[in-house]
Design an enzyme around this catalytic site. Structure first.
Site, short mmCIF file in Angstrom:
data_model
loop_
_atom_site.label_atom_id
_atom_site.label_comp_id
_atom_site.label_asym_id
_atom_site.label_seq_id
_atom_site.Cartn_x
_atom_site.Cartn_y
_atom_site.Cartn_z
N ASP A 38 0.86 -1.20 0.00
CA ASP A 38 0.00 0.00 0.00
C ASP A 38 0.89 1.25 0.00
OD1 ASP A 38 -3.27 0.08 1.03
OD2 ASP A 38 -2.20 1.99 0.91
N ASP A 64 3.20 2.07 -4.61
CA ASP A 64 2.23 2.89 -5.34
C ASP A 64 1.99 2.13 -6.64
OD1 ASP A 64 0.95 4.61 -7.08
OD2 ASP A 64 2.08 6.38 -6.44
N VAL A 65 0.77 1.66 -6.84
CA VAL A 65 0.52 0.75 -7.98
C VAL A 65 0.70 1.42 -9.34
CG1 VAL A 65 -1.02 -0.81 -6.71
CG2 VAL A 65 -2.00 1.15 -7.97
N TYR A 156 -14.56 5.88 -13.52
CA TYR A 156 -14.52 4.67 -12.69
C TYR A 156 -15.11 3.49 -13.45
CZ TYR A 156 -15.08 1.74 -8.51
OH TYR A 156 -15.01 0.71 -7.58
P1 NAD Z 1 -10.58 2.03 0.33
O1 NAD Z 1 -10.48 3.42 -0.19
O2 NAD Z 1 -11.30 1.76 1.60
O3 NAD Z 1 -9.12 1.39 0.43
C1 NAD Z 1 -8.25 1.44 -0.69
C2 NAD Z 1 -6.82 1.14 -0.28
O4 NAD Z 1 -6.02 1.29 -1.46
C3 NAD Z 1 -6.27 2.12 0.76
O5 NAD Z 1 -5.51 1.43 1.74
C4 NAD Z 1 -5.38 3.05 -0.08
O6 NAD Z 1 -4.26 3.59 0.66
C5 NAD Z 1 -4.90 2.11 -1.17
N1 NAD Z 1 -4.46 2.81 -2.37
C6 NAD Z 1 -5.06 3.85 -3.00
N2 NAD Z 1 -4.30 4.25 -4.04
C7 NAD Z 1 -3.20 3.44 -4.08
C8 NAD Z 1 -2.07 3.36 -4.91
N3 NAD Z 1 -1.87 4.22 -5.92
N4 NAD Z 1 -1.16 2.38 -4.67
C9 NAD Z 1 -1.32 1.52 -3.64
N5 NAD Z 1 -2.38 1.56 -2.80
C10 NAD Z 1 -3.31 2.51 -3.00
O7 NAD Z 1 -11.24 1.19 -0.88
P2 NAD Z 1 -12.12 -0.15 -0.86
O8 NAD Z 1 -13.55 0.24 -0.78
O9 NAD Z 1 -11.55 -1.13 0.10
O10 NAD Z 1 -11.89 -0.64 -2.39
C11 NAD Z 1 -10.96 -1.66 -2.72
C12 NAD Z 1 -11.21 -2.08 -4.15
O11 NAD Z 1 -12.55 -2.55 -4.29
C13 NAD Z 1 -11.07 -0.92 -5.17
O12 NAD Z 1 -10.48 -1.40 -6.35
C14 NAD Z 1 -12.50 -0.51 -5.42
O13 NAD Z 1 -12.67 0.10 -6.66
C15 NAD Z 1 -13.19 -1.86 -5.34
N6 NAD Z 1 -14.63 -1.78 -5.06
C16 NAD Z 1 -15.07 -1.19 -3.93
C17 NAD Z 1 -16.44 -1.14 -3.69
C18 NAD Z 1 -17.01 -0.50 -2.44
O14 NAD Z 1 -18.24 -0.29 -2.40
N7 NAD Z 1 -16.25 -0.21 -1.44
C19 NAD Z 1 -17.34 -1.69 -4.61
C20 NAD Z 1 -16.83 -2.29 -5.77
C21 NAD Z 1 -15.47 -2.33 -5.97
#
Ligand code: NAD
Length: 258
Positions: A38, A64-65, A156
């Site tokens: 992360d 950082d991805v 998105y």
């Molecule tokens: P979140 O924002 O709660 O957590 C995301 C994590 O990714 C954080 O720890 C952040 O620091 C990290 N991150 C962000 N940018 C980064 C980067 N450039 N490099 C490395 N790490 C990075 O998000 P979440 O809700 O847990 O979502 C996780 C995944 O699930 C995402 O791909 C999101 O699109 C997908 N998703 C989420 C939902 C939802 O409702 N929460 C629904 C469908 C899909």
């Protein structure tokens, strides 16, 4: 340690919070050695400590991805620490709410950089490591919004749709080349994380109202919990799914069935 993914080495991007955190904890509980990757080192260290306190094996990897060199270093670090890489979960993702006519090119690119470039780079560097390990499982976290559209989320939706078909194309490559690497996507409905709480405040003013209102979009009548996505990842990561590749696992409380 015994378990459904015992002794497998896993790298999970965006594992410091939300869905990624739950995935890391779930895989570790089932015996995997887990790299918590992360940009958020502080919360990443908390997840590592939580896994270790429960008797699991974990390390933090700064990643950082969007950064190609960082991906190369992260995969190298996991191979050095765990002796290989068996599971990659491309989970890190960001959302941006804006109408398409008001969206700047920089904003569009920022979403594509994390959600699409990040998945490409992770996959690119994981495949050679998985070949060295004799096979593996790559799991890309897409979304219901990779299957259906929604207003003000065009970047998105475009990014998550790209992840869906990128997954299938790479699954075919890895199937036909005999590398025993499986590649699948997961499509969560609304899941209660920090990302979703932002949606709640933006659309409904506060989190409880938002959770209730977003819950109504799902025939099951509520939003999902991070563990409910982690369980799907566990299945695809395990050898129970050894005939599963190029598939899209929808975990959405019926959202896309409507
Ligand atoms: P979140 O924002 O709660 O957590 C995301 C994590 O990714 C954080 O720890 C952040 O620091 C990290 N991150 C962000 N940018 C980064 C980067 N450039 N490099 C490395 N790490 C990075 O998000 P979440 O809700 O847990 O979502 C996780 C995944 O699930 C995402 O791909 C999101 O699109 C997908 N998703 C989420 C939902 C939802 O409702 N929460 C629904 C469908 C899909």
């Amino acid at each position: 340690m015994t378990g459904r993914v015992a002794k497998k080495a896993a790298l999970i991007s965006g594992a410091a919070a939300g869905i990624g955190r739950s995935i890391a904890i779930r895989l570790a509980k089932e015996g995997a050695r887990v790299a918590v990757a992360d940009i958020d080192a502080a919360h990443g260290a908390d997840v590592v400590a939580e896994i270790q306190a429960a008797g699991g094996e974990a390390l933090f990897v700064a990643l950082d991805v969007t950064d190609e060199a960082a991906w190369r270093a992260a995969v190298d670090a996991v191979e050095a620490a765990f002796g290989g890489l068996d599971i990659l979960v491309n989970n890190a993702g960001i959302a941006l709410s804006e109408s398409v006519d008001k969206m700047s090119l920089a904003d569009w690119r920022s979403v594509m950089a994390v959600n699409v470039d990040g998945v490409f780079l992770g996959t690119k560097f994981a495949i050679p490591a998985m070949r060295r390990a004799g096979g593996g499982s790559i799991i890309n976290i897409s979304s219901i919004l990779g299957l259906t559209g929604l207003e003000n989320l065009s970047a998105y939706c475009a990014s998550k749709g790209a992840v869906r078909l990128f997954t299938k194309a790479v699954a075919i490559e890895c199937g036909r080349d005999g590398s025993a690497i499986r590649v699948n996507s997961i499509h969560p409905g609304y899941i209660h994380t920090a990302m979703m709480e932002d949606d709640c405040r933006r659309d409904y003013g506060d989190v409880p109202t938002g959770l209730a209102e977003f819950g109504k979009l799902h025939p099951i009548g509520r939003v999902g919990e991070p563990d409910e996505i982690a369980n799907g990842v566990l299945y695809l990561a395990s050898d129970e799914a050894k005939f599963v590749t190029g598939s899209e696992l929808v975990i959405d409380g019926g959202y896309t069935a409507v």
